[in-house]
Design an enzyme around this catalytic site. Structure first.
Site, short mmCIF file in Angstrom:
data_model
loop_
_atom_site.label_atom_id
_atom_site.label_comp_id
_atom_site.label_asym_id
_atom_site.label_seq_id
_atom_site.Cartn_x
_atom_site.Cartn_y
_atom_site.Cartn_z
N CYS A 321 25.15 38.05 30.81
CA CYS A 321 24.05 38.09 29.85
C CYS A 321 24.57 38.06 28.40
O CYS A 321 25.15 37.06 27.98
CB CYS A 321 23.19 39.32 30.13
N HIS A 409 22.22 40.42 36.04
CA HIS A 409 22.69 41.80 36.07
C HIS A 409 22.65 42.32 37.51
O HIS A 409 21.82 41.90 38.30
CB HIS A 409 21.78 42.70 35.22
#
Length: 637
Positions: A321, A409
């Site tokens: 990310c 994630h």
């Protein structure tokens, strides 16, 4: 609100409120109770994606512990700090741009309504809510603070206060917090000491000191637990090191979602690297998420030589990310979504990242295909996780030599990924939560908690076969509690009786002071008790008692009532003992010990003293157990 409510306050941040909340929720789940967590306002850059948006990782974990579906209502306000420039405010799972632009003082009036609505809605759906406070409840400059005192008031919650022994100063912290709580002290049920190392006998004298100073019982001490769970605040987390390769997680100033790396403590030797020197020798480098990648770029620039050398040596790098955003060619944020401007990236990925106001918040999954080198071992695996980002422009998964970049994630929380990369699986989250609940059940007086909350287990089957009654049918017989005035007799009777008992009250409200005393006693009783007011006929009251445990409070007034009506207390006491013997109930009788003072000055008082002494002796002779209460401490005779 139908749910019983308990709030966990702490003497400060990081003392273990989140952990103890999770453990209690798992314990209540074992009892078959429908339980849920609640934290009105959490400040954290660690969040999880759930149905309805995002919520703080701590409350997500607590919902998992409770065995209930995580819900943004369990954390209605999430404040995600963005350095010194402000915060992103998430309300009921969604970013609120307007509130995010307001100062704390301007924001506060807008937060109460969603918090109260979420609390009341959950209170109608569950048997028990375990609320987690924030920081300390005695930041009096903020009173009445929303996440501690205000929600406790709305929920009608009773409180536990937790201190961290490992930090030092826990007695002062507990006493100081109690002292500053002022009128809110009445909510306190008990004190808990957390994170103790060493010989517990050295700490136990502190129990008496604290109870003497505050009148609040210490429910026990939790040792430092060797458990790895997703941490609410990764900046406080010091991961254990297992056998395995060194893994360096680069800990830039605005790193986020560090909680997803909890399995590494069982799989590798993880370190949070603040300097390139701390990351030297690592087999795997991880660039975690970032709440403010444009600001973390300058910090990460110092790692660029290390990153290049690591990649040139063919060693793997995982960028997740915000970590992947910083490795791109540039971060374009023309609208100032996070930090307005165009920011040159480190250039290790052939993409540009553009920040969009609409935030991507969704569960996500990938199937790995076409990977090579170190990452080829993931080919064919499906991994589940979540995406939470403003940036766009990087593929879901992209490999650039030994560098793997992804929006996903939670990758390392997948057992299949753990086996592929490290050759073993970390202990499942469910197993660790069970260990946590085991520790609370071993070291804390949870039965005291049950009684004072008035909890009743659900008769439906619970996990691990723990749906049995909190209070199995008590053995029949008589228990006598003796002591002076205000010696703790009634409180000890409550401890012995549990949450389900019938009280036979012998007092009569003949004046204002006695009426006030009766009201005070009534308020201190568990709400689940049945009360029968009977000044004379204990035998008849015993027949009417619904519960198998009966408390008579007190014989002192009963004998006085009998004398005033010309009835023989000794004959009535023998009659009562026969009824107890045939009732099959456990009967706890409270009586004052009045014969240890000076001889009364008038004949009636002397006769009353002598008769009460004889009645006490009759009861003691028939009792299975007799306790003498002195200054709140029971002595078994």
């Amino acid at each position: 609100m139908k749910a019983k409510a308990l709030i966990i306050w702490g003497t400060g941040s990081g003392v273990g409120k989140s952990l103890i909340t999770a453990g209690l929720l798992r314990h209540f789940r074992r009892l078959g109770l429908r339980a849920a967590p609640f934290k009105a306002q959490n400040m954290s850059n660690h969040s999880r994606v759930v149905a309805g948006g995002e919520m703080a990782s701590a409350q997500w974990l607590q919902a998992v512990a409770a065995g209930t579906e995580p819900d943004p209502r369990m954390n209605p306000i999430l404040i995600k700090p963005m350095g010194l420039e402000g915060s992103q405010v998430v309300v009921l799972g969604r970013v609120d741009p307007l509130l995010s632009r307001l100062s704390w003082k301007e924001r506060r009036p807008h937060l109460e309504a969603p918090v109260r609505e979420a609390l009341e809605a959950l209170g109608k759906e569950f048997d028990v809510l375990v609320l987690e406070g924030a920081g300390s409840p005695v930041e009096r400059n903020l009173w009445p603070d929303l996440p501690n005192l205000q929600v406790a008031e709305w929920a009608g919650a009773q409180a536990l206060l937790v201190a961290d022994v490992d930090q030092g100063g826990s007695l002062a912290a507990l006493y100081g917090t109690w002292a500053l709580l002022g009128e809110h002290r009445e909510k306190l049920l008990g004190l808990i000491l957390n994170k103790f190392r060493g010989d517990i006998r050295l700490l136990e004298p502190a129990y008496r000191l604290l109870e003497g100073w505050t009148g609040i019982p210490v429910l026990g001490t939790l040792p430092m637990l060797p458990l790895e769970l997703p941490e609410e605040d990764g900046f406080r987390h010091h991961p254990r090191k297992s056998l395995g390769p060194k893994v360096a997680i680069l800990r830039y100033p605005h790193a986020s979602n560090l909680d997803e790396f909890w399995p590494l403590s069982e799989l590798a030797q993880p370190v949070y690297a603040r300097t390139p020197e701390e990351a030297q020798g690592a087999e795997l480098l991880i660039l975690p998420g970032s709440r403010l990648p444009a600001r973390d770029l300058a910090w990460l620039q110092g790692f660029l030589p290390l990153l290049r050398a690591h990649l040139e040596a063919g060693k793997p790098v995982l960028a997740i990310c915000g970590g992947a955003e910083m490795l791109a060619q540039a971060i374009l944020d023309e609208e100032g979504v996070e930090a307005k401007g165009v920011f040159p990236g480190l250039g290790l990925l052939p993409f540009q990242v553009r920040m969009l106001r609409e935030k991507t918040v969704r569960p996500a999954g990938v199937v790995f295909r076409g990977l090579s080198g170190f990452w080829a071992r993931l080919n064919g695996l499906r991994a589940q996780g979540y995406e939470i980002h403003h940036g766009q422009g990087i593929p879901s998964v992209h490999q650039e030599g030994p560098l793997l970049a992804t929006w996903l994630h939670g990758l390392l929380e997948n057992p299949g990924v753990q086996r592929a990369l490290f050759g073993q699986e970390a202990k499942a989250l469910e197993a660790v939560l069970d260990q946590l609940a085991d520790a609370l059940e071993e070291h804390l007086d949870l039965e005291y908690l049950h009684r004072h909350l008035g909890l009743r287990p659900n008769p439906s089957p619970a996990p691990r076969g723990k749906a049995e009654s909190l209070d199995p049918p008590p053995p029949p017989g008589l228990i006598l509690l003796l002591g002076g005035a205000k010696s703790g007799k009634s409180r000890h009777a409550q401890r012995l009786a549990g949450p389900w008992a019938t009280l036979i009250a012998t007092a009569e409200a003949r004046d204002g002071e006695m009426a006030e005393r009766i009201a005070r006693h009534r308020a201190e009783r568990p709400p689940t008790w049945e009360t029968l007011e009977e000044p004379l006929d204990l035998v008849e009251a015993l027949k009417r008692a619904r519960y198998p445990t009966v408390v008579v409070d007190c014989v002192t007034l009963w004998v006085s009532n009998l004398l005033e009506r010309d009835r023989d207390p000794l004959a009535e006491a023998r009659r009562f003992l026969e009824a107890v013997s045939s009732s099959g109930k456990r009967v706890i009788v409270i009586s004052n010990e009045v014969g240890m003072g000076i001889v009364p000055a008038n004949p009636l008082a002397r006769r009353y003293r002598d008769l009460l002494g004889e009645v006490n002796a009759l009861l003691a002779k028939a009792a299975q157990e007799v306790y003498l209460l002195i200054a709140g401490r029971p002595l078994k005779l």
